[in-house]
Design an enzyme around this catalytic site. Structure first.
Site, PDB file in Angstrom:
ATOM      1  N   TYR A 139       0.867  -1.174   0.000  1.00 33.52           N
ATOM      2  CA  TYR A 139       0.000   0.000   0.000  1.00 33.52           C
ATOM      3  C   TYR A 139       0.903   1.222   0.000  1.00 33.52           C
ATOM      4  O   TYR A 139       1.834   1.310   0.808  1.00 33.52           O
ATOM      5  CB  TYR A 139      -0.886  -0.014   1.245  1.00 33.52           C
ATOM      6  CG  TYR A 139      -1.758   1.206   1.408  1.00 33.52           C
ATOM      7  CD1 TYR A 139      -2.907   1.369   0.643  1.00 33.52           C
ATOM      8  CD2 TYR A 139      -1.442   2.195   2.347  1.00 33.52           C
ATOM      9  CE1 TYR A 139      -3.718   2.488   0.796  1.00 33.52           C
ATOM     10  CE2 TYR A 139      -2.253   3.307   2.510  1.00 33.52           C
ATOM     11  CZ  TYR A 139      -3.382   3.444   1.732  1.00 33.52           C
ATOM     12  OH  TYR A 139      -4.191   4.547   1.891  1.00 33.52           O
ATOM     13  N   ASP A 234       9.574   3.160  -0.945  1.00 33.18           N
ATOM     14  CA  ASP A 234       8.545   3.760  -0.096  1.00 33.18           C
ATOM     15  C   ASP A 234       8.834   3.402   1.365  1.00 33.18           C
ATOM     16  O   ASP A 234       8.529   2.308   1.823  1.00 33.18           O
ATOM     17  CB  ASP A 234       7.162   3.238  -0.526  1.00 33.18           C
ATOM     18  CG  ASP A 234       6.060   3.775   0.372  1.00 33.18           C
ATOM     19  OD1 ASP A 234       6.367   4.434   1.385  1.00 33.18           O
ATOM     20  OD2 ASP A 234       4.874   3.523   0.063  1.00 33.18           O
ATOM     21  N   LYS A 262       5.246   9.462   8.544  1.00 36.14           N
ATOM     22  CA  LYS A 262       5.089   8.848   9.876  1.00 36.14           C
ATOM     23  C   LYS A 262       6.150   9.300  10.890  1.00 36.14           C
ATOM     24  O   LYS A 262       6.000  10.349  11.475  1.00 36.14           O
ATOM     25  CB  LYS A 262       5.017   7.333   9.754  1.00 36.14           C
ATOM     26  CG  LYS A 262       3.760   6.901   8.946  1.00 36.14           C
ATOM     27  CD  LYS A 262       3.428   5.454   9.110  1.00 36.14           C
ATOM     28  CE  LYS A 262       2.377   4.959   8.160  1.00 36.14           C
ATOM     29  NZ  LYS A 262       1.023   4.979   8.654  1.00 36.14           N
TER      30      LYS A 262
HETATM   31  N1  HOZ Z   1      -3.216   3.338   6.049  1.00 36.66           N
HETATM   32  C1  HOZ Z   1      -3.089   3.424   7.465  1.00 36.66           C
HETATM   33  C2  HOZ Z   1      -2.044   2.498   7.984  1.00 36.66           C
HETATM   34  N2  HOZ Z   1      -1.471   1.598   7.073  1.00 36.66           N
HETATM   35  C3  HOZ Z   1      -4.407   3.164   8.143  1.00 36.66           C
HETATM   36  C4  HOZ Z   1      -4.877   4.362   8.850  1.00 36.66           C
HETATM   37  C5  HOZ Z   1      -6.346   4.358   9.225  1.00 36.66           C
HETATM   38  O1  HOZ Z   1      -7.183   3.852   8.462  1.00 36.66           O
HETATM   39  O2  HOZ Z   1      -6.649   4.959  10.250  1.00 36.66           O
END
Ligand code: HOZ
Length: 422
Positions: A139, A234, A262
């Site tokens: 992702y 990434d 992050k």
């Molecule tokens: N894409 C976020 C972590 N991989 C998830 C965050 C969320 O849905 O709060």
């Protein structure tokens, strides 16, 4: 009186502002947070949880670390945003360029999604090619080109190929199983001259934590070089999470472009696109690839990120975090197996995932074959016992330096009870 959850669902799609936190991956209702402190979250009813979500990774020092809070407060009192440069942006760029291989210049943005979107556009602009390669179950945020066989929330919600992405655009994204060098070679053999970039999580974190097989990352570098494509690493999740300077430094990689977010924002909305100077010079205003943002390089966000990075840049920080993480993951596996539960874990630096399968998975297909129903039971058992794990079997768990031996032991005590009932 209406509950928070009822009010939220009236006004926010699914009651949330990002899908995973809706708990749809595990069932039930999310709790609403009042405050975070160190390794703990406290909900609006005063219940405390040991937190292994840690805002999905950024809080490597735990919640509300005094150094970060102080930096934010100090900066906030001087203004929240200026729309004109500050020294904090230079400081952040200096840290990133010193720490992360391949990063010689930086464009700050506001999220990991923005960083990967900009990276794809830049790679297409530089190469004049349209196709990109990603790995199934990885992702890279919710940019149109990247919502193809996507992990994280997209996988959790059962929509790895999102509606709303024009077919003609999605068709430009070629997807290959993670760790499958043969398929990658085949894709390059067929279409190598059309590929602008390969985008890779150097450790996949968004289908749970999946480690790169020996030679996998090296093969990507070799093929991208051979065919004149760019390699986008990434590190949104792994950057400064698995090691100082991220997986690129840990594994000695040589990326063309690197995406970060992050940990470098310490919980503020921050992302960064970095890379080799001659590539980064193609971004506006120097070059013809456009990218911009009113709040990019925001001083409060930069102050938070710089404070956190300075605080963790000390001998022993990562070895301690890694040891704690490995010990917790190993102990969870051991205790689960002692109760006849088929469970395994992948762990690296300060991230890990517990998989309900005999052996840890190596790709998205194997993740999908894990016992997700069991994960859901595990999740709810832990939550009832006061321990918050990710509300999806496709996410990683994130210990922080605030997780003490005592919090780890409490976690294991709860897990012992939960495994007994699984
Ligand atoms: N894409 C976020 C972590 N991989 C998830 C965050 C969320 O849905 O709060």
């Amino acid at each position: 009186m209406e509950s928070y959850w009822q009010r939220a669902q009236e006004l926010l799609p699914g009651g949330v502002n990002s899908p995973v936190r809706s708990f749809r991956g595990v069932g039930g209702e999310p709790f609403f947070v009042e405050r975070g402190e160190g390794a703990y979250l406290e909900d609006v009813h005063g219940t405390r949880y040991i937190d292994f979500v840690m805002s999905y990774g950024p809080l490597i020092l735990g919640h509300a670390h005094p150094r970060v809070v102080q930096a934010v407060t100090r900066q906030a009192s001087k203004g929240l945003s200026y729309g004109t440069p500050t020294e904090l942006e230079i400081k952040m760029a200096e840290i990133l360029c010193e720490a992360v291989p391949g990063v010689e210049m930086v464009r700050m943005v506001n999220s990991g999604t923005e960083a990967t979107m900009a990276a794809i556009r830049l790679a297409r602009g530089i190469t004049g090619r349209a196709r990109i390669v990603k790995f199934s179950g990885s992702y890279h945020g919710h940019g149109d080109s990247l919502l193809v066989k996507a992990g994280s929330g997209a996988a959790t919600m059962g929509i790895p190929d999102s509606q709303g992405v024009p077919e003609s655009l999605a068709a430009l994204t070629l997807s290959v199983p993670y760790n499958d060098t043969e398929s990658l070679r085949a894709v390059f053999g067929e279409r190598g001259e059309e590929i602008a970039a390969v985008i890779t999580e150097p450790v996949a974190g968004n289908m749970g934590t999946i480690l790169p097989a020996p030679g996998f990352l090296e093969t990507i570098r070799d093929l991208t070089r051979q065919y004149g494509s760019l390699w986008i690493v990434d590190e949104v999740m792994t950057g400064f999470r698995v090691a100082w300077g991220g997986a690129s430094r840990l594994f000695g990689l040589d990326p063309d472009l690197v995406c970060l977010a992050k940990v470098i924002g310490a919980g503020m909305p921050v992302g960064a696109l970095g890379g080799k100077r001659h590539y980064m010079q193609q971004i506006a205003p120097l070059g013809p690839v456009y990218q911009a943002g009113t709040l990019s390089g925001n001083p409060v966000a930069m102050a938070a990120g710089v404070a956190q990075l300075e605080a963790i840049h000390q001998p022993g920080f990562y070895s301690e975090l890694e040891e704690k993480t490995r010990e917790l993951a190993n102990q969870l596996v051991e205790r689960g197996r002692a109760h006849g539960v088929s469970v395994s874990a992948n762990t690296i630096g300060g991230m890990f995932t517990l998989f309900f399968a005999d052996a840890p998975p190596r790709n998205f297909d194997e993740v999908n074959r894990c016992d997700h129903a069991r994960y859901r039971k595990f999740f709810h058992g832990m939550l009832e016992g006061g321990v918050f794990f990710p509300p999806s079997p496709f996410e990683s768990a994130f210990p922080s330096s605030a997780h003490t031996q005592a919090t780890i032991e409490s976690t294991l005590k709860v897990a012992e009870r939960v495994f007994q009932g699984l």
